[in-house]
Design a protein around this motif. Structure first.
Motif, mmCIF file in Angstrom:
data_model
loop_
_atom_site.group_PDB
_atom_site.id
_atom_site.type_symbol
_atom_site.label_atom_id
_atom_site.label_comp_id
_atom_site.label_asym_id
_atom_site.label_seq_id
_atom_site.Cartn_x
_atom_site.Cartn_y
_atom_site.Cartn_z
ATOM 1 N N HIS A 52 37.392 -95.851 28.403
ATOM 2 C CA HIS A 52 37.042 -94.615 27.697
ATOM 3 C C HIS A 52 35.711 -94.735 26.959
ATOM 4 C CE1 HIS A 52 40.994 -93.188 28.763
ATOM 5 N NE2 HIS A 52 41.545 -94.235 28.188
ATOM 6 N N GLY A 53 34.732 -95.345 27.635
ATOM 7 C CA GLY A 53 33.385 -95.432 27.084
ATOM 8 C C GLY A 53 33.150 -96.551 26.100
ATOM 9 N N GLN A 54 34.194 -97.296 25.746
ATOM 10 C CA GLN A 54 34.056 -98.397 24.787
ATOM 11 C C GLN A 54 34.213 -99.741 25.494
ATOM 12 O OE1 GLN A 54 33.444 -97.818 21.373
ATOM 13 N NE2 GLN A 54 33.205 -95.695 22.065
ATOM 14 N N TRP A 55 33.474 -100.742 25.031
ATOM 15 C CA TRP A 55 33.589 -102.095 25.586
ATOM 16 C C TRP A 55 34.570 -102.905 24.740
ATOM 17 C CZ3 TRP A 55 31.859 -103.053 30.248
ATOM 18 C CH2 TRP A 55 30.768 -102.333 30.739
ATOM 19 N N PHE A 56 35.530 -103.540 25.422
ATOM 20 C CA PHE A 56 36.510 -104.378 24.737
ATOM 21 C C PHE A 56 36.474 -105.783 25.328
ATOM 22 C CE2 PHE A 56 38.098 -100.029 24.457
ATOM 23 C CZ PHE A 56 38.412 -99.929 23.106
ATOM 24 N N GLU A 57 36.545 -106.777 24.447
ATOM 25 C CA GLU A 57 36.546 -108.153 24.935
ATOM 26 C C GLU A 57 37.876 -108.451 25.623
ATOM 27 O OE1 GLU A 57 36.321 -112.779 23.372
ATOM 28 O OE2 GLU A 57 35.275 -111.234 22.225
ATOM 29 N N VAL A 58 37.775 -109.033 26.818
ATOM 30 C CA VAL A 58 38.960 -109.416 27.582
ATOM 31 C C VAL A 58 39.249 -110.902 27.394
ATOM 32 C CG1 VAL A 58 39.952 -109.605 29.910
ATOM 33 C CG2 VAL A 58 38.558 -107.621 29.297
ATOM 34 N N ASP A 59 38.191 -111.707 27.498
ATOM 35 C CA ASP A 59 38.356 -113.161 27.409
ATOM 36 C C ASP A 59 36.968 -113.777 27.295
ATOM 37 O OD1 ASP A 59 39.636 -115.597 27.340
ATOM 38 O OD2 ASP A 59 40.692 -115.331 29.249
ATOM 39 N N ARG A 60 36.932 -115.096 27.060
ATOM 40 C CA ARG A 60 35.649 -115.801 27.024
ATOM 41 C C ARG A 60 35.817 -117.210 27.570
ATOM 42 N NH1 ARG A 60 33.994 -116.134 20.753
ATOM 43 N NH2 ARG A 60 34.502 -113.914 20.868
ATOM 44 N N THR A 61 34.720 -117.747 28.048
ATOM 45 C CA THR A 61 34.752 -119.107 28.590
ATOM 46 C C THR A 61 34.715 -120.123 27.440
ATOM 47 O OG1 THR A 61 32.355 -119.348 28.683
ATOM 48 C CG2 THR A 61 33.424 -118.357 30.602
ATOM 49 N N GLU A 62 34.839 -121.372 27.840
ATOM 50 C CA GLU A 62 34.608 -122.440 26.875
ATOM 51 C C GLU A 62 33.108 -122.524 26.555
ATOM 52 O OE1 GLU A 62 33.957 -124.518 30.854
ATOM 53 O OE2 GLU A 62 35.006 -122.770 30.053
ATOM 54 N N VAL A 63 32.750 -123.238 25.517
ATOM 55 C CA VAL A 63 31.344 -123.503 25.187
ATOM 56 C C VAL A 63 30.954 -124.818 25.852
ATOM 57 C CG1 VAL A 63 29.685 -123.935 23.337
ATOM 58 C CG2 VAL A 63 31.547 -122.297 22.986
ATOM 59 N N PHE A 72 31.173 -122.878 34.329
ATOM 60 C CA PHE A 72 32.300 -122.846 33.405
ATOM 61 C C PHE A 72 33.610 -123.126 34.124
ATOM 62 C CE2 PHE A 72 28.975 -120.147 31.633
ATOM 63 C CZ PHE A 72 28.878 -120.646 30.339
ATOM 64 N N SER A 73 34.486 -123.909 33.489
ATOM 65 C CA SER A 73 35.783 -124.211 34.098
ATOM 66 C C SER A 73 36.802 -123.121 33.815
ATOM 67 C CB SER A 73 36.322 -125.550 33.583
ATOM 68 O OG SER A 73 36.539 -125.491 32.191
ATOM 69 N N LYS A 74 36.589 -122.374 32.742
ATOM 70 C CA LYS A 74 37.498 -121.286 32.398
ATOM 71 C C LYS A 74 37.490 -120.233 33.505
ATOM 72 C CE LYS A 74 39.696 -118.080 29.929
ATOM 73 N NZ LYS A 74 41.092 -118.175 29.510
ATOM 74 N N VAL A 75 38.670 -119.811 33.919
ATOM 75 C CA VAL A 75 38.800 -118.784 34.948
ATOM 76 C C VAL A 75 39.325 -117.501 34.306
ATOM 77 C CG1 VAL A 75 39.961 -118.148 37.092
ATOM 78 C CG2 VAL A 75 39.229 -120.513 36.740
ATOM 79 N N PHE A 76 38.625 -116.390 34.533
ATOM 80 C CA PHE A 76 39.092 -115.097 34.047
ATOM 81 C C PHE A 76 40.079 -114.516 35.064
ATOM 82 C CE2 PHE A 76 34.596 -114.876 32.242
ATOM 83 C CZ PHE A 76 34.990 -115.222 30.952
ATOM 84 N N THR A 77 41.233 -114.090 34.588
ATOM 85 C CA THR A 77 42.201 -113.415 35.468
ATOM 86 C C THR A 77 42.295 -111.955 35.051
ATOM 87 O OG1 THR A 77 43.468 -115.465 35.699
ATOM 88 C CG2 THR A 77 44.574 -113.415 36.319
ATOM 89 N N VAL A 78 41.974 -111.052 35.983
ATOM 90 C CA VAL A 78 41.975 -109.625 35.664
ATOM 91 C C VAL A 78 42.820 -108.868 36.682
ATOM 92 C CG1 VAL A 78 39.747 -109.607 34.489
ATOM 93 C CG2 VAL A 78 39.817 -109.294 36.947
ATOM 94 N N ASP A 79 43.445 -107.788 36.224
ATOM 95 C CA ASP A 79 44.190 -106.908 37.120
ATOM 96 C C ASP A 79 43.193 -106.058 37.901
ATOM 97 O OD1 ASP A 79 46.557 -107.861 36.143
ATOM 98 O OD2 ASP A 79 46.871 -106.220 34.736
ATOM 99 N N TYR A 80 43.470 -105.881 39.184
ATOM 100 C CA TYR A 80 42.539 -105.173 40.062
ATOM 101 C C TYR A 80 43.187 -103.890 40.586
ATOM 102 C CZ TYR A 80 40.217 -104.049 44.473
ATOM 103 O OH TYR A 80 39.590 -103.387 45.491
ATOM 104 N N TYR A 81 42.471 -102.771 40.447
ATOM 105 C CA TYR A 81 42.952 -101.481 40.924
ATOM 106 C C TYR A 81 41.877 -100.906 41.851
ATOM 107 C CZ TYR A 81 45.759 -102.000 36.666
ATOM 108 O OH TYR A 81 46.576 -102.477 35.686
ATOM 109 N N PHE A 82 42.206 -100.784 43.123
ATOM 110 C CA PHE A 82 41.225 -100.237 44.069
ATOM 111 C C PHE A 82 40.827 -98.820 43.678
ATOM 112 C CE2 PHE A 82 40.694 -97.414 47.780
ATOM 113 C CZ PHE A 82 39.493 -97.908 48.257
#
Length: 553
Positions: A52-63, A72-82
């Motif tokens: 809805h036009g706003q940016w929200f943090e989902v996750d972040r990698t390690e430093v 980065f070794s951190k893996v982002f897992t996100v839900d995907y909607y075609f």
């Protein structure tokens, strides 16, 4: 003209819907500039998603300390909607050694894209933009991988020998039941074989079952198998049972036969010399890979998007503000809203971003004969437009040059796209799948020919989306959408698979365009999978197409 495109496109947001799948994103950066000569940056990537036009943090990698090209070794897992535009923003920050918070961080750059772009290219590399959208030497690469689900099937075949005889006047009539033992200790029936009459050494038919159903994807989950002697009164006699796991069954994949003793616990207690009540043998264990929508997209399958627009007189004179084709300087009409909403999704899955656009039901220059499949840009040799905005501009330029007429025939445009899909079918590779979006204001007049065209198209790599524009009675159009029953040609031939989705735009008049896109595109991934899996066509491997395909920078 671009403001009309943008005003509709920017209202696309995130909606809750069943998640198609989950995607893993891996991130690496290159050429991060040093803050000063004495120290290298300590990079961290923050993933944000737009809602809805706003940016929200989902996750972040390690430093990663002191690195100008971090992986980065951190893996982002996100839900995907075609069926949705999922806008992502990757922000690179230099985190101070003493503080892991972003307040103390130096912003090093960001990259925005859609999840669809990453998924369709599988690997997306772009320059990082600094404050003021200036480009530096640093870049970010995001790699997508589908989280492997439990969609695979397994084919199993069992037989038995020397089963106990439970019948007085004949031999036992055995059947086998397989149960999955759940985490709470309950058992769920997975499969029941047919009954083999009067046979102590039955050979049951092979059967297919999903690994999800068989063992919830857990190869070590306990499976309980029971053999019964069938009785017509429903009071079947227990012969014996055994426990196993899919891990144990997999030994039969090498052509070996696995066998278990079929045990009756009561006999085991009562009879001194009891050994077993027969042997059950697994003669076949074969895993059948069921490829997913993302398997095909990541394998290089392109979505070829074509739009067809209704220019019949019932739409009203485009110069009149009551017309469905009226061009308001700032407010897109329903045709444009539907086109942009659906096109915004599809364009991420087409590398050249060139979309054929056709019109039907109008008298066209120079001789003003009625056409039902003319190029909206009037270039019959090349009806493609550059991007969805190119389609919008061609549509707006075309309106003053044509005479709205009739009737409303859509079979010719379905046949035109089917011809292209037919050429793709003969390659026997999963490289192009065609989506035809038809925007129409009324009930079609060539229903018999349209039914014939759809039945033919159901054998091809294509889907048809029809959006009803305006307030007409579209009840007759519902028959083209096979959800309520099986569509048949006038000769009685049924569709091979349901490829048509029809929705009236008025159902979404007060919703965001994303709601319309979600509704009409939600079935497409399954239609793609059903077509290719049904033909036994596997996804191409990345290496088969990446050398010939240009990735967007």
């Amino acid at each position: 003209m671009s403001n009309i495109y943008e005003s509709a496109a920017t209202t696309l947001g995130l909606f809750n819907s069943p998640c198609l799948t989950k995607v893993e994103l891996r991130v690496a950066c290159k050429g991060i500039s040093d803050r000063d000569a004495l120290s290298k940056p300590d990079p961290c990537v923050v993933l944000k998603m737009q809602s809805h036009g706003q940016w929200f943090e989902v996750d972040r990698t390690e430093v990663i300390r002191s690195s100008i090209s971090p992986v980065f070794s951190k893996v982002f897992t996100v839900d995907y909607y075609f069926e949705e535009v999922q806008r992502l923003r990757f922000e690179l920050h230099d985190i101070s050694s003493n503080h892991n918070g972003l307040k103390e961080a130096d912003f090093l750059g960001s990259m925005e894209c859609t999840l669809g772009q990453i998924v369709s290219q599988r690997k997306l590399s772009k320059a990082l933009l600094k404050q003021g959208n200036t480009t530096g030497k640093s870049s970010i690469t995001v790699t997508a991988e589908e989280l492997s689900g439990n969609d695979d099937y397994v084919e199993l075949a069992f037989s038995a020998k020397k089963l106990d005889d439970k019948d007085f006047f004949s031999k036992s009539d055995p059947f086998l039941e397989i149960f999955r033992v759940n985490d709470d200790g309950t058992a769920s029936l997975v499969h029941r074989t047919e009954t083999i009459m009067n046979n102590l050494s039955p050979v049951w038919k092979s059967f297919k079952v999903s690994l999800n159903t068989l063992c919830s994807g857990d190869h070590e989950r306990e499976l309980k198998c029971t053999v019964w002697d069938w009785d017509s009164n429903g009071k079947h006699d227990f012969i014996g049972e055994f426990q196993t796991t899919f891990k144990e069954m997999k030994a039969a994949m090498d052509g070996k036969q696995i066998q278990w003793e079929c045990i009756n616990p009561k006999y085991q207690v009562k009879k001194k010399n009891y050994r077993n009540s027969g042997m059950v043998i697994l003669t076949l264990c074969k895993i059948i890979k069921m490829h997913s929508f993302l398997d095909y997209i990541m394998g290089g399958c392109q979505i070829q998007f074509t739009v067809a627009i209704d220019f019949t007189a019932s739409n009203g004179d485009p110069r009149n503000s009551c017309s469905l084709h009226y061009i308001h300087p700032y407010q897109p009409n329903e045709y444009l809203k539907a086109l942009i909403a659906v096109g915004e999704i599809c364009q991420d899955y087409d590398s050249d971003k060139m979309f054929p656009a056709f019109g039907f039901g109008a008298q066209i220059p120079p001789d003003f004969k009625v056409s039902h499949d003319f190029a909206v840009n009037f270039d019959e040799d090349n009806p493609e437009c550059a991007g969805i905005q190119g389609v919008v501009e061609a549509y707006q330029n075309c309106l003053p040059k044509i005479q709205l007429y009739g009737p409303t025939n859509i079979a010719p445009i379905i046949q035109k796209v089917a011809n292209s899909a037919s050429e793709e079918m003969h390659t026997k590779e999963a490289m192009e799948y065609f989506i035809l979006l038809i925007l129409t204001d009324g009930v079609i007049t060539d229903m018999a020919d349209t039914r014939e065209a759809i039945v033919h198209a159901s054998h091809l790599p294509m889907s048809v989306i029809i959006v009803g524009i305006g307030s007409a009675d579209f009840s007759d159009m519902q028959m083209l959408d096979g959800d309520d029953g099986i569509l048949r040609s006038p000769k009685g031939e049924p569709v091979l698979r349901d490829i048509v989705q029809f929705v009236p735009f008025r159902n979404f008049k007060h919703a965001s365009p994303a709601a319309l896109a979600k509704s009409v595109l939600a079935e497409v991934p399954n239609q793609v999978v059903d077509y290719y899996n049904g033909k036994g066509i596997k996804p191409k491997c990345m290496t088969d197409f990446e050398s010939s395909r240009a990735f967007s920078p």
